[in-house]
Design an enzyme around this catalytic site. Structure first.
Site, PDB file in Angstrom:
ATOM      1  N   CYS A   2       0.837  -1.201   0.000  1.00  0.00           N
ATOM      2  CA  CYS A   2       0.000   0.000   0.000  1.00  0.00           C
ATOM      3  C   CYS A   2       0.874   1.253   0.000  1.00  0.00           C
ATOM      4  O   CYS A   2       1.939   1.285   0.607  1.00  0.00           O
ATOM      5  CB  CYS A   2      -0.931   0.073   1.187  1.00  0.00           C
ATOM      6  SG  CYS A   2      -2.158  -1.207   1.235  1.00  0.00           S
ATOM      7  N   ARG A  27       6.303  -0.544  -4.118  1.00  0.00           N
ATOM      8  CA  ARG A  27       5.926  -1.183  -2.852  1.00  0.00           C
ATOM      9  C   ARG A  27       5.029  -2.400  -3.077  1.00  0.00           C
ATOM     10  O   ARG A  27       4.877  -3.217  -2.180  1.00  0.00           O
ATOM     11  CB  ARG A  27       5.214  -0.175  -1.947  1.00  0.00           C
ATOM     12  CG  ARG A  27       6.097   0.994  -1.557  1.00  0.00           C
ATOM     13  CD  ARG A  27       5.278   2.072  -0.901  1.00  0.00           C
ATOM     14  NE  ARG A  27       4.787   1.686   0.400  1.00  0.00           N
ATOM     15  CZ  ARG A  27       5.440   1.865   1.536  1.00  0.00           C
ATOM     16  NH1 ARG A  27       6.627   2.422   1.509  1.00  0.00           N
ATOM     17  NH2 ARG A  27       4.927   1.500   2.692  1.00  0.00           N
ATOM     18  N   TRP A  74      -2.750  -2.853  -1.648  1.00  0.00           N
ATOM     19  CA  TRP A  74      -2.330  -4.261  -1.722  1.00  0.00           C
ATOM     20  C   TRP A  74      -3.351  -5.005  -0.874  1.00  0.00           C
ATOM     21  O   TRP A  74      -3.401  -4.829   0.345  1.00  0.00           O
ATOM     22  CB  TRP A  74      -0.925  -4.393  -1.150  1.00  0.00           C
ATOM     23  CG  TRP A  74      -0.264  -5.719  -1.402  1.00  0.00           C
ATOM     24  CD1 TRP A  74       0.483  -6.071  -2.481  1.00  0.00           C
ATOM     25  CD2 TRP A  74      -0.265  -6.861  -0.534  1.00  0.00           C
ATOM     26  NE1 TRP A  74       0.934  -7.353  -2.345  1.00  0.00           N
ATOM     27  CE2 TRP A  74       0.493  -7.868  -1.167  1.00  0.00           C
ATOM     28  CE3 TRP A  74      -0.842  -7.154   0.702  1.00  0.00           C
ATOM     29  CZ2 TRP A  74       0.700  -9.130  -0.607  1.00  0.00           C
ATOM     30  CZ3 TRP A  74      -0.644  -8.402   1.257  1.00  0.00           C
ATOM     31  CH2 TRP A  74       0.121  -9.367   0.606  1.00  0.00           C
ATOM     32  N   ASN A 100      -3.193   2.566   5.165  1.00  0.00           N
ATOM     33  CA  ASN A 100      -2.287   1.414   5.055  1.00  0.00           C
ATOM     34  C   ASN A 100      -2.338   0.689   6.389  1.00  0.00           C
ATOM     35  O   ASN A 100      -2.296   1.340   7.437  1.00  0.00           O
ATOM     36  CB  ASN A 100      -0.828   1.844   4.859  1.00  0.00           C
ATOM     37  CG  ASN A 100      -0.598   2.470   3.513  1.00  0.00           C
ATOM     38  OD1 ASN A 100      -1.497   2.480   2.675  1.00  0.00           O
ATOM     39  ND2 ASN A 100       0.591   2.996   3.312  1.00  0.00           N
ATOM     40  N   GLY A 101      -2.358  -0.632   6.357  1.00  0.00           N
ATOM     41  CA  GLY A 101      -2.358  -1.387   7.604  1.00  0.00           C
ATOM     42  C   GLY A 101      -3.628  -2.214   7.724  1.00  0.00           C
ATOM     43  O   GLY A 101      -4.348  -2.423   6.743  1.00  0.00           O
ATOM     44  N   GLU A 485      19.923 -17.360  -1.407  1.00  0.00           N
ATOM     45  CA  GLU A 485      19.599 -16.040  -1.959  1.00  0.00           C
ATOM     46  C   GLU A 485      19.441 -16.117  -3.482  1.00  0.00           C
ATOM     47  O   GLU A 485      18.533 -15.515  -4.054  1.00  0.00           O
ATOM     48  CB  GLU A 485      20.685 -15.036  -1.546  1.00  0.00           C
ATOM     49  CG  GLU A 485      20.542 -13.635  -2.099  1.00  0.00           C
ATOM     50  CD  GLU A 485      19.243 -12.929  -1.737  1.00  0.00           C
ATOM     51  OE1 GLU A 485      18.465 -13.417  -0.903  1.00  0.00           O
ATOM     52  OE2 GLU A 485      18.986 -11.868  -2.342  1.00  0.00           O
ATOM     53  N   LYS A 489      15.959 -15.181  -5.415  1.00  0.00           N
ATOM     54  CA  LYS A 489      15.924 -14.150  -6.460  1.00  0.00           C
ATOM     55  C   LYS A 489      15.257 -14.706  -7.701  1.00  0.00           C
ATOM     56  O   LYS A 489      14.422 -14.064  -8.313  1.00  0.00           O
ATOM     57  CB  LYS A 489      17.356 -13.749  -6.783  1.00  0.00           C
ATOM     58  CG  LYS A 489      17.821 -12.361  -6.782  1.00  0.00           C
ATOM     59  CD  LYS A 489      17.607 -11.397  -5.711  1.00  0.00           C
ATOM     60  CE  LYS A 489      16.545 -11.544  -4.720  1.00  0.00           C
ATOM     61  NZ  LYS A 489      16.762 -10.853  -3.473  1.00  0.00           N
ATOM     62  N   GLU A 492      11.358 -15.336  -7.195  1.00  0.00           N
ATOM     63  CA  GLU A 492      10.457 -14.188  -7.026  1.00  0.00           C
ATOM     64  C   GLU A 492      10.282 -13.361  -8.296  1.00  0.00           C
ATOM     65  O   GLU A 492       9.213 -12.793  -8.495  1.00  0.00           O
ATOM     66  CB  GLU A 492      10.841 -13.315  -5.835  1.00  0.00           C
ATOM     67  CG  GLU A 492      12.187 -12.668  -5.890  1.00  0.00           C
ATOM     68  CD  GLU A 492      12.528 -11.937  -4.599  1.00  0.00           C
ATOM     69  OE1 GLU A 492      11.636 -11.599  -3.815  1.00  0.00           O
ATOM     70  OE2 GLU A 492      13.731 -11.694  -4.386  1.00  0.00           O
ATOM     71  N   HIS A 508      20.715 -36.229   0.568  1.00  0.00           N
ATOM     72  CA  HIS A 508      19.671 -36.656   1.499  1.00  0.00           C
ATOM     73  C   HIS A 508      18.275 -36.419   0.939  1.00  0.00           C
ATOM     74  O   HIS A 508      17.319 -36.293   1.695  1.00  0.00           O
ATOM     75  CB  HIS A 508      19.864 -35.958   2.848  1.00  0.00           C
ATOM     76  CG  HIS A 508      21.197 -36.261   3.451  1.00  0.00           C
ATOM     77  ND1 HIS A 508      21.475 -37.450   4.079  1.00  0.00           N
ATOM     78  CD2 HIS A 508      22.359 -35.564   3.460  1.00  0.00           C
ATOM     79  CE1 HIS A 508      22.737 -37.464   4.474  1.00  0.00           C
ATOM     80  NE2 HIS A 508      23.298 -36.320   4.103  1.00  0.00           N
ATOM     81  N   LYS A 607       7.193  -4.538  -1.519  1.00  0.00           N
ATOM     82  CA  LYS A 607       8.550  -4.166  -1.138  1.00  0.00           C
ATOM     83  C   LYS A 607       8.705  -4.089   0.376  1.00  0.00           C
ATOM     84  O   LYS A 607       9.732  -4.461   0.920  1.00  0.00           O
ATOM     85  CB  LYS A 607       8.912  -2.822  -1.778  1.00  0.00           C
ATOM     86  CG  LYS A 607      10.343  -2.389  -1.549  1.00  0.00           C
ATOM     87  CD  LYS A 607      11.322  -3.276  -2.284  1.00  0.00           C
ATOM     88  CE  LYS A 607      12.764  -2.950  -1.989  1.00  0.00           C
ATOM     89  NZ  LYS A 607      13.658  -4.048  -2.357  1.00  0.00           N
TER      90      LYS A 607
END
Ligand code: F6R
Length: 612
Positions: A2, A27, A74, A100-101, A485, A489, A492, A508, A607
């Protein structure tokens, strides 16, 4: 997650708000909207999709106003559609709100309002809040400012809100709790935004609102009070950010720009902290807490996603150099266990945005148990930066691409400086190693420039694997988190399923996946695990896996075993992640671009994850 933009002053509000919302696109969001107030009254316009879709829909309209609010949403409560997009009107359409929230107790409030005849046009918690504010205005017989405070006293949850009143074209009321809100102060004009990026074009003077504060702009004046209506002195800061840092600067995507910025961003992370020639290393934020860190029985590191990976790299370096036990925890797990935290624990919280809800909650929990909390954040003035006892900023500059790149290497840089400085203080490394490490660290930006020269080679490899369905990333020791990482990357931004494993763990289970269709990326640099990783590569090749190896320049053996090689310069083992990460970022980037993905704003991602 948001984004909020609001404006009151003398400029045209609509284009300013639209531009601001575009700056906040990074964001993550799924719909957008604006509310404007002019001689024709208070009007709300909103639409599912991108800000450009809203702009397109409104292009035939004359939208003149000098006050307005705008939002990118969002979805949390209710699907992403036009109805649920913000702003929301109150029952009588006299107020409009952006938020927002999450209002956790919205259902109870909604029920009570429904009994009084309120009708709702969306599924959101936000609409309930603005109805509640209007209802309080009427039932208590008070002004908007008081009604906002009274409503917020009843609300459970997190919010950054801005409310606009059809009856007052000079007034905006904003408040914050656990969601960021910045107020920009111009010449007879005020800007509100979720972060400073929509503001810096107009003014560098800003106030970061604190939790439980209400800001009222009315008739050209700003006042800040708390929920009990006590005056708060605004702390006006001057932003150091420059406009070009939030623009693409000729690159096709922010992510590519940020990958290529790393020689500079890492140099910025070290600036003023290290003087390799003189053997000097000082982190200003750490200085007053160095005794506590040196005496710590244990270091606990909390973070999420990429920041958690930086924590895993740091675990290796702290233990290796400073010989203090380190535990790295997902903040989201840590906060809901009943973790054993002792006074002599030193907690390091890592966050790019400084707003991640789980990391913030983990800090609050550790603080309540008496631990010292040190923040490693990128965004200056963010909630985590303010909630921690002390900290060192990473100084990577604004990171706009949703996938974290330069923020990760900046986090690893700062954590490395902390570990080296601690090791020196505890006497767990020799003077010679200390000096050697400082010199090697100072060379990292130049070595990254060298790695970036391999971008075209990485692009060629990316073209070969663009349509792979799965990827495995393997590394050992300090390069295991690099594998994690690299896999994160790729998944996503390209939406290819990818897993990172410690290379030895492959036997394993994951080895069952290896066949000629499985690309396996090895971080196989010349370090203490070299022989072991060579064996792991041979195990994959024996099963016809296709291997891409990140190797140390000059290595002639691994290239004879594998399908593709990307070289990185030699450095000290603990610094390898700073170099080995770069080709993995580039590989993900090029694969995602070749698959036609929205690299800077991948689907479903935000974000800054301000909800748990
Ligand atoms: C990955 C990514 C996320 C963030 C995570 C934590 O590229 O960006 O995994 O690392 O959401 O965010 P911060 O660091 O802002 O706390």
């Amino acid at each position: 997650m948001c984004g909020i933009v609001a404006y009151v002053g003398h400029q045209e509000a609509y284009p300013l708000i639209i531009k601001g919302l575009k700056r906040l696109e990074y964001r993550g969001y799924d719909s957008s909207g604006v509310a404007l107030l002019n001689g024709e009254g208070l009007k709300v316009y909103k639409k599912k999709g991108k800000v450009a879709d809203l702009e397109n829909e409104l292009k035939a309209q004359e939208l003149h106003a000098t006050i307005g609010i705008g939002h990118t949403r969002w979805a949390t409560h209710g699907e992403p559609n036009d109805r649920n997009a913000h702003p929301h009107y109150s029952q009588n359409k006299k107020l409009a709100i952006i938020h927002n929230g999450i209002i956790e107790n919205y259902a109870v409030i909604k029920q009570a309002l429904a009994k009084k005849g309120h009708q709702f046009n969306s599924d959101t918690d936000t609409e309930v809040l603005v109805h509640f504010i209007e209802d309080l205005q009427e039932s208590v017989g008070c002004g908007l400012e008081e009604a906002v405070r009274l409503a917020l006293q009843e609300v459970v949850g997190a919010y950054a809100i801005v409310v606009m009143d059809a009856n007052d074209p000079t007034q905006l009321i904003a408040a914050r709790k656990s969601s960021p809100l910045v107020i920009g102060i111009g010449e007879n004009e005020y800007f509100f935004a979720s972060d400073a990026t929509p503001i810096i074009e107009y003014t560098k003077e800003v106030v970061y609102l604190d939790d439980n504060q209400v800001a009222v702009v009315k008739n050209g004046a700003l006042k800040i009070v708390n929920l009990a209506n006590e005056n708060q002195i605004p702390y006006v800061q001057t932003l150091e950010m420059e406009l070009e840092t939030i623009e693409k600067g000729g690159y096709e995507h922010f992510m590519l720009k940020e990958i290529f910025e790393q020689p500079r961003s890492i140099a910025d992370s070290m600036r003023g902290r290290i003087q390799a020639d003189e053997g000097e290393l000082q982190l200003g934020g750490l200085r007053p807490y160095m005794d506590k860190l040196a005496d710590a029985k244990r270091i606990l590191i909390v973070g999420c996603g990429t920041s958690w990976h930086a924590g895993l790299v740091a675990e290796y370096i702290f233990e290796e150099l400073a010989r203090i036990p380190v535990e790295v925890e997902y903040a989201s797990e840590f906060r809901y266990r009943n973790p054993i935290i002792k006074e002599k624990d030193f907690v390091i919280a890592i966050s790019q945005s400084g707003e991640t809800a789980d990391t913030l909650a983990a800090i609050q929990l550790a603080k309540s148990k008496g631990a010292t909390i040190f923040g490693v954040c990128n965004v200056v003035g963010s909630s985590i930066a303010r909630e921690t006892h002390a900290g060192s900023y990473t100084h990577a500059g604004p990171e706009i691409g949703v996938a974290s790149t330069k923020a990760f290497t900046a986090q690893v840089t700062v954590l490395t400086l902390m570990a080296v400085s601690l090791a020196k203080r505890r006497g767990t490394i020799s003077e010679e190693l200390y000096r050697q490490l400082l010199i090697e660290i100072a060379h990292i930006p130049r070595k990254i420039e060298q790695v970036l020269k391999a971008a075209d080679r990485v692009k060629e490899i990316a073209a070969i694997f663009t349509y792979a369905r799965n990827f495995i990333y393997l590394g050992r020791g300090i390069n295991f988190p690099v594998a994690l990482e690299g896999a994160l990357k790729l998944k996503e931004i390209s939406y290819i399923h990818a897993e990172g494993y410690p290379a030895a763990e492959m036997k394993h289970g994951p080895i069952a996946l290896i066949d000629e269709d499985m690309p396996v990326v090895f971080i196989a640099t010349k370090d203490s695990s070299y022989e072991k990783i060579v064996s792991n590569i041979q195990e994959v090749k024996a099963r016809k896996g296709r291997v891409i190896a990140i190797v140390t320049e000059g290595d002639s053996f691994i290239p004879s075993l594998v399908d593709f090689v990307i070289e990185i310069p030699k450095t000290h083992e603990i610094l390898t992640p700073l170099l080995a990460t770069i080709p993995l970022q580039l590989l993900s980037y090029y694969i995602a671009v070749m698959r036609g993905r929205n690299v800077d704003q991948p689907r479903n991602l935000a974000k800054s994850v301000t909800v748990e």
